[in-house]
Design a protein around this motif. Structure first.
Motif, PDB file in Angstrom:
ATOM      1  N   HIS A 141     -10.098  15.116-106.203  1.00  0.00           N
ATOM      2  CA  HIS A 141     -10.512  14.832-104.811  1.00  0.00           C
ATOM      3  C   HIS A 141      -9.629  14.022-104.449  1.00  0.00           C
ATOM      4  O   HIS A 141      -9.407  14.297-103.145  1.00  0.00           O
ATOM      5  N   ALA A 142      -9.199  12.756-104.905  1.00  0.00           N
ATOM      6  CA  ALA A 142      -8.436  11.777-104.543  1.00  0.00           C
ATOM      7  C   ALA A 142      -7.030  12.333-104.085  1.00  0.00           C
ATOM      8  O   ALA A 142      -6.253  12.032-102.889  1.00  0.00           O
ATOM      9  N   GLU A 143      -6.749  13.301-104.982  1.00  0.00           N
ATOM     10  CA  GLU A 143      -5.194  13.772-104.548  1.00  0.00           C
ATOM     11  C   GLU A 143      -5.591  14.534-103.331  1.00  0.00           C
ATOM     12  O   GLU A 143      -4.451  14.877-102.461  1.00  0.00           O
ATOM     13  N   ASP A 144      -6.382  15.550-103.246  1.00  0.00           N
ATOM     14  CA  ASP A 144      -6.580  16.438-102.316  1.00  0.00           C
ATOM     15  C   ASP A 144      -6.801  15.489-100.868  1.00  0.00           C
ATOM     16  O   ASP A 144      -6.149  15.989 -99.981  1.00  0.00           O
ATOM     17  N   GLU A 145      -7.483  14.638-100.997  1.00  0.00           N
ATOM     18  CA  GLU A 145      -7.879  13.758 -99.786  1.00  0.00           C
ATOM     19  C   GLU A 145      -6.581  12.894 -99.185  1.00  0.00           C
ATOM     20  O   GLU A 145      -6.096  12.857 -98.001  1.00  0.00           O
ATOM     21  N   ALA A 146      -5.627  12.411-100.275  1.00  0.00           N
ATOM     22  CA  ALA A 146      -4.405  11.948-100.017  1.00  0.00           C
ATOM     23  C   ALA A 146      -3.399  12.981 -99.273  1.00  0.00           C
ATOM     24  O   ALA A 146      -2.701  12.541 -98.412  1.00  0.00           O
ATOM     25  N   GLN A 147      -3.306  14.074 -99.961  1.00  0.00           N
ATOM     26  CA  GLN A 147      -2.869  15.308 -99.280  1.00  0.00           C
ATOM     27  C   GLN A 147      -3.153  15.544 -97.789  1.00  0.00           C
ATOM     28  O   GLN A 147      -2.402  15.758 -96.881  1.00  0.00           O
ATOM     29  N   LEU A 148      -4.555  15.598 -97.641  1.00  0.00           N
ATOM     30  CA  LEU A 148      -4.914  15.803 -96.396  1.00  0.00           C
ATOM     31  C   LEU A 148      -4.715  14.783 -95.120  1.00  0.00           C
ATOM     32  O   LEU A 148      -4.303  15.022 -94.152  1.00  0.00           O
ATOM     33  N   ILE A 149      -4.682  13.589 -95.793  1.00  0.00           N
ATOM     34  CA  ILE A 149      -4.497  12.205 -94.952  1.00  0.00           C
ATOM     35  C   ILE A 149      -2.821  12.364 -94.527  1.00  0.00           C
ATOM     36  O   ILE A 149      -2.355  12.292 -93.326  1.00  0.00           O
ATOM     37  N   LYS A 150      -1.898  12.768 -95.458  1.00  0.00           N
ATOM     38  CA  LYS A 150      -0.562  13.090 -95.188  1.00  0.00           C
ATOM     39  C   LYS A 150      -0.306  14.024 -94.107  1.00  0.00           C
ATOM     40  O   LYS A 150       0.414  13.995 -93.249  1.00  0.00           O
ATOM     41  N   GLN A 151      -1.128  15.478 -94.397  1.00  0.00           N
ATOM     42  CA  GLN A 151      -0.907  16.232 -93.528  1.00  0.00           C
ATOM     43  C   GLN A 151      -1.568  15.778 -92.393  1.00  0.00           C
ATOM     44  O   GLN A 151      -0.634  16.370 -91.012  1.00  0.00           O
ATOM     45  N   GLY A 152      -2.592  15.315 -92.254  1.00  0.00           N
ATOM     46  CA  GLY A 152      -3.227  14.901 -90.879  1.00  0.00           C
ATOM     47  C   GLY A 152      -2.133  13.969 -90.004  1.00  0.00           C
ATOM     48  O   GLY A 152      -2.325  13.989 -88.651  1.00  0.00           O
ATOM     49  N   GLU A 153      -1.579  13.130 -90.603  1.00  0.00           N
ATOM     50  CA  GLU A 153      -0.552  12.250 -90.122  1.00  0.00           C
ATOM     51  C   GLU A 153       0.404  12.969 -89.419  1.00  0.00           C
ATOM     52  O   GLU A 153       0.855  12.584 -88.319  1.00  0.00           O
ATOM     53  N   TYR A 154       1.199  13.965 -90.116  1.00  0.00           N
ATOM     54  CA  TYR A 154       1.988  14.721 -89.571  1.00  0.00           C
ATOM     55  C   TYR A 154       1.662  15.601 -88.269  1.00  0.00           C
ATOM     56  O   TYR A 154       2.154  15.731 -87.180  1.00  0.00           O
ATOM     57  N   LEU A 155       0.406  16.187 -88.456  1.00  0.00           N
ATOM     58  CA  LEU A 155      -0.175  16.821 -87.323  1.00  0.00           C
ATOM     59  C   LEU A 155      -0.450  15.924 -86.088  1.00  0.00           C
ATOM     60  O   LEU A 155      -0.372  16.289 -84.857  1.00  0.00           O
ATOM     61  N   SER A 156      -0.621  14.795 -86.197  1.00  0.00           N
ATOM     62  CA  SER A 156      -0.962  13.813 -84.986  1.00  0.00           C
ATOM     63  C   SER A 156       0.498  13.404 -84.516  1.00  0.00           C
ATOM     64  O   SER A 156       0.136  13.316 -83.252  1.00  0.00           O
ATOM     65  N   ARG A 157       1.499  13.778 -85.111  1.00  0.00           N
ATOM     66  CA  ARG A 157       2.817  13.329 -84.706  1.00  0.00           C
ATOM     67  C   ARG A 157       3.072  14.557 -83.952  1.00  0.00           C
ATOM     68  O   ARG A 157       3.700  14.693 -82.636  1.00  0.00           O
ATOM     69  N   LEU A 158       2.882  15.842 -84.438  1.00  0.00           N
ATOM     70  CA  LEU A 158       3.092  17.099 -83.611  1.00  0.00           C
ATOM     71  C   LEU A 158       2.250  16.994 -82.244  1.00  0.00           C
ATOM     72  O   LEU A 158       2.647  17.707 -81.157  1.00  0.00           O
ATOM     73  N   GLY A 159       0.838  16.513 -82.389  1.00  0.00           N
ATOM     74  CA  GLY A 159       0.063  16.523 -81.229  1.00  0.00           C
ATOM     75  C   GLY A 159       0.488  14.976 -80.167  1.00  0.00           C
ATOM     76  O   GLY A 159      -0.096  14.970 -79.312  1.00  0.00           O
ATOM     77  N   ASP A 160       1.658  14.364 -80.654  1.00  0.00           N
ATOM     78  CA  ASP A 160       1.676  13.309 -79.754  1.00  0.00           C
ATOM     79  C   ASP A 160       0.656  12.397 -79.630  1.00  0.00           C
ATOM     80  O   ASP A 160       0.749  11.624 -78.497  1.00  0.00           O
ATOM     81  N   CYS A 161      -0.224  12.057 -80.397  1.00  0.00           N
ATOM     82  CA  CYS A 161      -1.305  11.285 -80.361  1.00  0.00           C
ATOM     83  C   CYS A 161      -1.176   9.722 -79.835  1.00  0.00           C
ATOM     84  O   CYS A 161      -1.564   9.100 -79.420  1.00  0.00           O
ATOM     85  N   HIS A 177       7.914   9.407 -80.268  1.00  0.00           N
ATOM     86  CA  HIS A 177       6.746   9.537 -80.964  1.00  0.00           C
ATOM     87  C   HIS A 177       6.400  10.693 -81.700  1.00  0.00           C
ATOM     88  O   HIS A 177       5.678  10.868 -82.705  1.00  0.00           O
ATOM     89  N   SER A 178       6.900  11.712 -81.173  1.00  0.00           N
ATOM     90  CA  SER A 178       6.507  13.288 -81.761  1.00  0.00           C
ATOM     91  C   SER A 178       7.586  13.881 -82.296  1.00  0.00           C
ATOM     92  O   SER A 178       7.783  14.103 -83.494  1.00  0.00           O
ATOM     93  N   SER A 179       8.604  14.573 -81.333  1.00  0.00           N
ATOM     94  CA  SER A 179       9.556  15.607 -82.006  1.00  0.00           C
ATOM     95  C   SER A 179      10.491  15.039 -83.039  1.00  0.00           C
ATOM     96  O   SER A 179      10.886  15.758 -83.777  1.00  0.00           O
ATOM     97  N   SER A 180      10.979  13.626 -82.871  1.00  0.00           N
ATOM     98  CA  SER A 180      11.777  13.416 -83.834  1.00  0.00           C
ATOM     99  C   SER A 180      11.367  13.062 -85.200  1.00  0.00           C
ATOM    100  O   SER A 180      11.916  12.905 -86.269  1.00  0.00           O
ATOM    101  N   HIS A 181       9.943  13.285 -85.201  1.00  0.00           N
ATOM    102  CA  HIS A 181       9.234  13.046 -86.767  1.00  0.00           C
ATOM    103  C   HIS A 181       9.048  14.475 -87.228  1.00  0.00           C
ATOM    104  O   HIS A 181       8.476  14.508 -88.406  1.00  0.00           O
ATOM    105  N   MET A 182       9.122  15.598 -86.561  1.00  0.00           N
ATOM    106  CA  MET A 182       8.948  16.903 -86.986  1.00  0.00           C
ATOM    107  C   MET A 182       9.884  17.162 -87.929  1.00  0.00           C
ATOM    108  O   MET A 182      11.177  16.771 -88.073  1.00  0.00           O
ATOM    109  N   THR A 183       9.577  18.097 -88.822  1.00  0.00           N
ATOM    110  CA  THR A 183      10.413  18.773 -90.117  1.00  0.00           C
ATOM    111  C   THR A 183      11.505  19.625 -89.157  1.00  0.00           C
ATOM    112  O   THR A 183      11.384  20.073 -88.167  1.00  0.00           O
ATOM    113  N   ASP A 184      12.841  19.798 -89.887  1.00  0.00           N
ATOM    114  CA  ASP A 184      13.869  20.672 -89.416  1.00  0.00           C
ATOM    115  C   ASP A 184      13.334  21.934 -89.136  1.00  0.00           C
ATOM    116  O   ASP A 184      13.562  22.608 -88.086  1.00  0.00           O
ATOM    117  N   ALA A 185      12.324  22.582 -90.132  1.00  0.00           N
ATOM    118  CA  ALA A 185      11.910  23.749 -89.987  1.00  0.00           C
ATOM    119  C   ALA A 185      11.102  24.041 -88.702  1.00  0.00           C
ATOM    120  O   ALA A 185      11.163  24.906 -87.920  1.00  0.00           O
TER     121      ALA A 185
END
Length: 418
Positions: free
Chosen positions: A22-42, A261-269
């Motif tokens: 559960h902790a590993e899943d939550e850590a992965q979700l936090i990491k994913q959410g942080e990246y998504l917040s960059r996509l959203g330019d929050c 704040h946003s696009s420079s943090h996106m993955t190359d893909a």
């Protein structure tokens, strides 16, 4: 007795594994959410320099007045710490707060409506468990009547928003559809690059309408069309989003914050997917036919430096060292002026502002140097700026209307400290 002890030990061990998973899943979700917040330019809208991340307080100028961004940290008193996941989703996708009040569309919920359920869940976990709470209380938005009546947004939403989920483009590649999802939802590119209607609404919300990303206006700047970007290759689009510069252009205006704040943090893909999608849209003719003879005539006259108009002389004295007599600048360093979008825009406000206030490129991971253009507000008066801008807009192969000193004076009024 031994069997009972063994069963208890196994149960404890299984429980430990479950907690770890559960902790590993939550850590992965936090990491994913942080990246998504960059996509959203929050970060760009909800963070003010010197304050905590996402603590709000940014003043957003609009045609209605000044709107202040809110505290979206998990603080339970001043932030969103008491939001359920459904309440969080309703605020982000629908612009509706838990108490029933309505957000103004400075928060781009008309675009965020297309965020997938999975991405929304990851964002919620990140903001609740991956962001540091802040007790910062941002200023309250207080617009004049009738715009202060937030209940009216119910009817605006009914007329101008859609609750349809993201629709993949039939027949398009997986890469193009990934780019479409980012651009149309989290990226909310249409909120600036799509023309607005009489109700200040985006005239289109997805690629099914030719008005989507067809260009607009923001704070007296012409915002260019993104449909096809015929003068840029896919790699040049990637370079621009990743570093704020490419071989033809350098970032300016509101886009600087998006890069930083946003696009420079996106993955190359993801950047390649965005570029692929914008190219896929097409429908945007080249800026204008390239007039080689006119370009060569301007270059020859500037090189000879004889019989110069005042605008040409001002260019040689103030701009030529970086942008050269060719108007081509230096690839990846100084942007082109010949055929540049900001130069040929219908509204010259962006060009005037850049001449007066200067510009500085953001520092990004792949381009850490912060190249800067000096400001000329104190060095040049309104008439000189008008003549300089007119030459730039009509020199080489450019063919945009002349600039007046009254237009310069209006832009100068908007500069801080003026």
């Amino acid at each position: 007795m031994k069997l009972k002890s063994l069963l208890i030990a196994n149960a404890v061990l299984l429980g430990s594994f479950a907690l770890q998973a559960h902790a590993e899943d939550e850590a992965q979700l936090i990491k994913q959410g942080e990246y998504l917040s960059r996509l959203g330019d929050c970060m760009a809208c909800h963070t003010v320099s010197g304050k905590g991340d996402y603590a709000g307080g940014l003043a957003i100028e609009s045609n209605l007045g000044t709107i202040y961004s809110t505290n979206i940290t998990p603080d339970k008193e001043h932030g969103i710490g008491n939001y359920s996941e459904q309440q969080f989703s309703d605020a982000v996708r629908k612009g509706v707060l838990p108490n029933g009040s309505r957000l103004y569309p400075a928060m781009p919920y008309p675009d965020y409506a297309k965020i997938s359920d999975a991405d929304m869940h990851a964002l919620y976990v990140y903001f609740m468990k991956g962001v540091k709470p802040s007790s910062e209380q941002p200023p309250e938005t207080d617009l004049s009547f009738p715009f202060s009546q937030r209940w009216g947004m119910r009817f605006w939403n009914w007329a101008f928003t859609s609750d349809k989920p993201f629709q993949p483009i039939g027949g398009a590649s997986e890469e193009v559809n990934r780019g479409a999802y980012i651009v149309e939802s989290l990226g909310h590119c249409g909120s600036c690059h799509t023309p607005r209607g009489l109700g200040m609404n985006e005239k289109a919300l997805d690629s099914g309408d030719d008005q989507f990303l067809a260009g607009g206006s923001l704070n007296n700047w012409d915002v260019p069309s993104l449909r096809g970007l015929p003068r840029w290759s896919e790699q040049e689009i990637v370079d621009y989003l990743q570093t704020g510069r490419n071989d033809k252009a350098a970032v300016g205006g509101e886009m600087k914050s998006v890069i930083e704040h946003s696009s420079s943090h996106m993955t190359d893909a993801d950047l390649k997917a965005i570029a692929s999608y914008l190219k896929f849209l097409g429908g945007n003719p080249a800026l204008q036919a390239y007039d080689v003879k006119k370009q060569q005539a301007t270059e020859a006259k500037l090189t000879a430096a004889k019989g110069l108009s005042e605008g040409e002389r001002l260019y040689i004295d103030n701009c030529g060292a970086c942008h050269f007599v060719t108007g081509k600048g230096a690839p990846g360093i100084f942007p082109e002026l010949d055929q540049a979008t900001i130069v040929n825009a219908k509204d010259p406000g962006g060009l005037i502002h850049t001449i007066l206030a200067g510009a500085q490129q953001p520092s990004t991971e792949k381009a850490p140097s912060t190249l800067a253009m000096p400001d000329f507000a104190k060095r040049l008066d309104d008439d000189q700026v008008a003549k300089l801008a007119t030459f730039i807009r009509q020199g080489w192969s450019n063919s945009a209307p002349a600039v007046t000193k009254d237009q310069v004076a209006e832009v100068r009024k908007t500069l801080k400290g003026e």
